[in-house]
Design a protein around this motif. Structure first.
Motif, PDB file in Angstrom:
ATOM      1  N   THR A   1     -17.651 -21.488  27.634  1.00  0.00           N
ATOM      2  CA  THR A   1     -17.590 -20.239  28.399  1.00  0.00           C
ATOM      3  C   THR A   1     -16.146 -19.934  28.792  1.00  0.00           C
ATOM      4  O   THR A   1     -15.657 -18.809  28.630  1.00  0.00           O
ATOM      5  CB  THR A   1     -18.480 -20.332  29.650  1.00  0.00           C
ATOM      6  OG1 THR A   1     -19.829 -20.569  29.247  1.00  0.00           O
ATOM      7  CG2 THR A   1     -18.408 -19.051  30.452  1.00  0.00           C
TER       8      THR A   1
ATOM      9  N   LYS B   1     -14.048 -18.970  25.649  1.00  0.00           N
ATOM     10  CA  LYS B   1     -14.209 -17.581  25.219  1.00  0.00           C
ATOM     11  C   LYS B   1     -13.494 -16.627  26.166  1.00  0.00           C
ATOM     12  O   LYS B   1     -12.953 -15.599  25.733  1.00  0.00           O
ATOM     13  CB  LYS B   1     -15.698 -17.250  25.110  1.00  0.00           C
ATOM     14  CG  LYS B   1     -16.399 -18.015  23.992  1.00  0.00           C
ATOM     15  CD  LYS B   1     -17.908 -17.804  23.990  1.00  0.00           C
ATOM     16  CE  LYS B   1     -18.564 -18.633  22.890  1.00  0.00           C
ATOM     17  NZ  LYS B   1     -20.030 -18.493  22.890  1.00  0.00           N
TER      18      LYS B   1
ATOM     19  N   GLU C   1     -10.353 -14.038  24.755  1.00  0.00           N
ATOM     20  CA  GLU C   1     -10.419 -12.579  24.779  1.00  0.00           C
ATOM     21  C   GLU C   1      -9.051 -11.931  25.005  1.00  0.00           C
ATOM     22  O   GLU C   1      -8.597 -11.131  24.172  1.00  0.00           O
ATOM     23  CB  GLU C   1     -11.438 -12.121  25.830  1.00  0.00           C
ATOM     24  CG  GLU C   1     -11.752 -10.645  25.741  1.00  0.00           C
ATOM     25  CD  GLU C   1     -12.954 -10.267  26.585  1.00  0.00           C
ATOM     26  OE1 GLU C   1     -12.794  -9.415  27.472  1.00  0.00           O
ATOM     27  OE2 GLU C   1     -14.045 -10.823  26.359  1.00  0.00           O
TER      28      GLU C   1
ATOM     29  N   VAL D   1     -13.435  -9.705  19.452  1.00  0.00           N
ATOM     30  CA  VAL D   1     -12.855  -9.473  20.777  1.00  0.00           C
ATOM     31  C   VAL D   1     -12.596  -7.974  20.928  1.00  0.00           C
ATOM     32  O   VAL D   1     -12.272  -7.282  19.957  1.00  0.00           O
ATOM     33  CB  VAL D   1     -11.545 -10.262  20.972  1.00  0.00           C
ATOM     34  CG1 VAL D   1     -11.794 -11.748  20.874  1.00  0.00           C
ATOM     35  CG2 VAL D   1     -10.489  -9.837  19.983  1.00  0.00           C
TER      36      VAL D   1
ATOM     37  N   LEU E   1     -16.239 -19.513  15.337  1.00  0.00           N
ATOM     38  CA  LEU E   1     -16.227 -20.682  16.211  1.00  0.00           C
ATOM     39  C   LEU E   1     -17.037 -21.798  15.576  1.00  0.00           C
ATOM     40  O   LEU E   1     -18.214 -21.619  15.252  1.00  0.00           O
ATOM     41  CB  LEU E   1     -16.804 -20.332  17.588  1.00  0.00           C
ATOM     42  CG  LEU E   1     -17.038 -21.500  18.554  1.00  0.00           C
ATOM     43  CD1 LEU E   1     -15.737 -22.215  18.871  1.00  0.00           C
ATOM     44  CD2 LEU E   1     -17.695 -21.002  19.843  1.00  0.00           C
TER      45      LEU E   1
ATOM     46  N   ALA F   1     -17.542 -13.706  16.813  1.00  0.00           N
ATOM     47  CA  ALA F   1     -17.401 -12.681  17.847  1.00  0.00           C
ATOM     48  C   ALA F   1     -16.255 -11.756  17.475  1.00  0.00           C
ATOM     49  O   ALA F   1     -15.333 -12.144  16.748  1.00  0.00           O
ATOM     50  CB  ALA F   1     -17.149 -13.309  19.214  1.00  0.00           C
TER      51      ALA F   1
END
Length: 672
Positions: free
Chosen positions: A201, A204, A208, A151, A227, A149
């Motif tokens: 969840t 994450k 952020e 951020v 991750l 991901a």
């Protein structure tokens, strides 16, 4: 690793249109592409950094460029130089960081005909990512890296807003430290992280604002994180780990540990070496199992040169809990009231985050519904107990334990044991003792004396008191711990302990392990070792007959010394067995006729006297009632008319055996 998707606007007409099919200019177009690949190769060879670029698509005035580098470089200057040497001066550049998987898709869609190094199938091997290159080539990237991901880039105000919405004091404290710590070029990260949250969840959501703040302050060169979910340290080789650190270089590697850590192992030492080696290039975040104090201790022990900042919700005092829920209520647009104060007063302090949020969530639901639908407010008030429900077990495991019939000595012993566990844990947390004491137990008693039921309630009570983090009961027998072949037993035992992490491992008829032919001795030795390794995270309960359990504890010198408590379960008195029968019947909406009660009592007394050792206590009660139900069914089926509701719900004297039970005899073998 750094991956950029770049759009370069160049002087109009200086690039050939990739979509044109012009056979007359085919040769010149091919030469142009070869020249572009040659320039890229020459520039990369002359550069001290390891990078590569490729034109993915273009028209006469724009080119889409894929740019990959193993370290932070001035990609804008390199792209400008590339196009200048190509004869296409750059007018404007626009680029965005992307994930490795997005870069793979970008390169897979490349216009054919280019000869760039990134156009080759083995492109990732340019950066030493051999295993990852195979995974990307065969679209199995998720088996190597669970997810990636980027951020978002956040302002300081946006970081603060996101952190506030999470209501994590430890996160607020860390963001303040980041803001006060200017970056030192070339130095290691001031701290890596141990994050203890409920799920991915929430993880994450924490990452952020945390990583955005690190990036804004200059401690991260990339906003990308990798991750690794559900990591077992033994499943990765040194090469596997190194590739993952290389892939995360400049950014963050997030490792979710699948099981608690109980000791420093060679696999952990291997990981610790790479954490130290990449400390200036990779920020490492461990997502640790909830309430696993051993994991936090082991990680710090394995990496003494690493500073770890913990982000978690520690148990709170009454004042801290009040302040916490007040802030949460403000975020939810609610005002604390007397009902919330009363709910908080009913908690046991220090209180864990899960228990606190359950109380808060119930108050929030009541408050919001009462505001939105005032006509239904009376229905939200807790109902007063009626005559039927008074005294029955509730959802609280401690109440359920006290509601069990009989077993008064057992209940008293269990309450003392749990209190001792809680105080020992408090001593350990305050560093008044070096290590947490053992929690393992032995349950002895005949069948049907509620040993399994009590074990299950103990697991829940210890979870509710934050002594165990999961609180499940894992029931096993000898066949579950002994392998069939050489080399199978020890791994089976270790897998059971890993499965029982944070819970209670209940080994019924444990002496059968010692009595089994083959690998019983190995199984017991491994169990003893794992009891020590998991002393802070697994409670083992051995259960069985009293005499046999005494012999079992003598089979290994270290077994008895690791037992913290011995709980004896006596046989039920006849009066208690009758109460158990009444409860079992009530669960089925049945009752005894007045004449049937003495017959049931007589039958239970006779069965107990006939063979006290094999008498099944509560199980025998259930079996006798099952036989009575069969007789009732046969009796009612013979009626000339359909039975009434009252007849269906009543067991009569005719449904119980009147003859005294005969003791089972074993035929003799041989001559008289």
């Amino acid at each position: 690793m750094f991956y950029y998707n770049i759009t370069a606007t160049v002087a109009p007409g200086t690039l050939p249109a990739a979509s044109d099919i012009d056979f007359e200019n085919m040769h010149s177009k091919t030469q142009f592409r070869k020249q572009a690949a040659k320039i890229e190769l020459e520039m990369a060879a002359a550069s001290p950094a390891n990078w590569a670029l490729a034109i993915i698509d273009n028209d006469e005035a724009t080119g889409t460029v894929a740019f990959v580098s193993a370290e932070a470089v001035d990609w804008q200057a390199l792209v400008r130089e590339f196009f200048t040497r190509l004869g296409s001066p750059v007018v404007a550049l626009k680029g965005a960081e992307v994930t490795m998987n997005e870069m793979r898709r970008l390169l897979d869609n490349q216009d054919s005909g280019w000869d760039f190094r990134l156009s080759m199938h083995n492109r990732w091997q340019l950066f030493g990512l051999t295993n990852l290159s195979h995974a990307l080539a065969f679209h199995t990237f998720e088996t190597i890296v669970s997810s990636e991901a980027i951020v978002p880039a956040l302002t300081a105000t946006e970081v603060a807003q996101k952190a506030t919405s999470l209501n994590l004091r430890a996160l607020d404290d860390e963001l303040a430290r980041i803001a006060q710590t200017p970056v030192v070029p070339g130095s290691a990260q001031p701290a890596d992280y141990l994050i203890e949250v409920a799920d991915l969840t929430m993880l994450k959501a924490v990452l952020e604002p945390l990583l955005a703040a690190k990036y804004a302050q200059g401690w991260l060169q990339s906003r990308r994180y990798l991750l690794l979910e559900g990591v077992s340290l033994t499943s990765f080789t040194a090469t596997d780990w190194r590739e993952r650190f290389m892939a995360a270089s400049g950014g963050t590697l997030v490792i979710e540990l699948s099981q608690p850590l109980v000791a420093v192992t060679p696999a952990l030492e291997q990981l610790a070496q790479l954490v130290a080696e990449y400390q200036a290039r990779v920020l490492v975040v461990f997502k640790v199992p909830m309430n696993s104090r051993s994991t936090l201790s082991v990680l710090r022990q394995a990496m003494p040169g690493v500073v770890f900042a913990g982000i978690t919700n520690p148990p709170l005092t009454s004042a801290e809990a009040t302040a916490y829920v007040a802030k949460q209520a403000h975020l939810d647009g609610l005002t604390p009231d007397a009902e919330l104060t009363e709910a908080l007063a009913g908690l046991q302090y220090p209180v864990g985050h899960a228990a606190l949020m359950r109380a808060y969530a119930q108050w929030r639901m009541h408050t919001q519904l009462a505001q939105q639908y005032p006509a239904y407010a009376p229905l939200l008030a807790p109902a007063a107990p009626n005559a039927e429900s008074a005294g029955q077990a509730t959802g609280d495991a401690g109440v359920e334990l006290d509601a069990l019939i009989g077993l008064t000595p057992v209940k008293d012993m269990v309450h003392r044991i749990i209190a001792n566990f809680a105080i020992n844990r408090l001593r350990h947390e305050r560093h008044l003792v070096e290590r947490q004491s053992s929690m393992h137990m032995v349950f002895t008693g005949n069948p049907g004396t509620a040993k399994t039921t009590v074990a299950r309630l103990i697991a829940r009570i210890l979870r509710d008191n934050q002594i165990l983090r999961v609180g499940e009961l894992i029931e096993v027998g000898a066949s579950d711990v002994i392998g069939m072949y050489v080399g199978q037993t020890a791994p089976k035992v270790k897998q059971l302990f890993a499965r029982a992490a944070g819970s209670v491992l209940f080994i019924d008829e444990a002496y059968a392990i010692a009595e089994s032919q083959g690998y019983g001795e190995e199984a017991i030795a491994t169990i003893v070792q794992e009891m020590e390794n998991h002393r802070a995270d697994v409670l083992v309960i051995f259960a069985g007959y009293p005499a046999e359990m005494t012999k079992f504890l003598d089979t290994n010198p270290g077994l008895r010394s690791r037992i913290a408590a011995h709980v004896e379960f006596p046989d039920y008195a006849i009066a208690d067995l009758m109460r158990i029968a009444d409860r079992q019947l009530a669960e089925r909406h049945l009752q005894l006729a007045p004449a049937a009660r003495p017959l049931l009592q007589t039958q239970l007394t006779a069965l107990k006297q006939a063979d006290p050792r094999s008498f099944g206590n509560g199980r025998t009660v259930r079996n006798v009632l099952e036989q009575a139900l069969f007789r009732q069914s046969q009796r009612l089926a013979a009626l000339p008319t359909a039975p009434t509701d009252a007849e269906l719900q009543q067991l009569t004297a005719a449904d119980f055996a009147t003859a005294a039970p005969k003791r089972q005899t074993v035929p003799r073998i041989g001559f008289n």
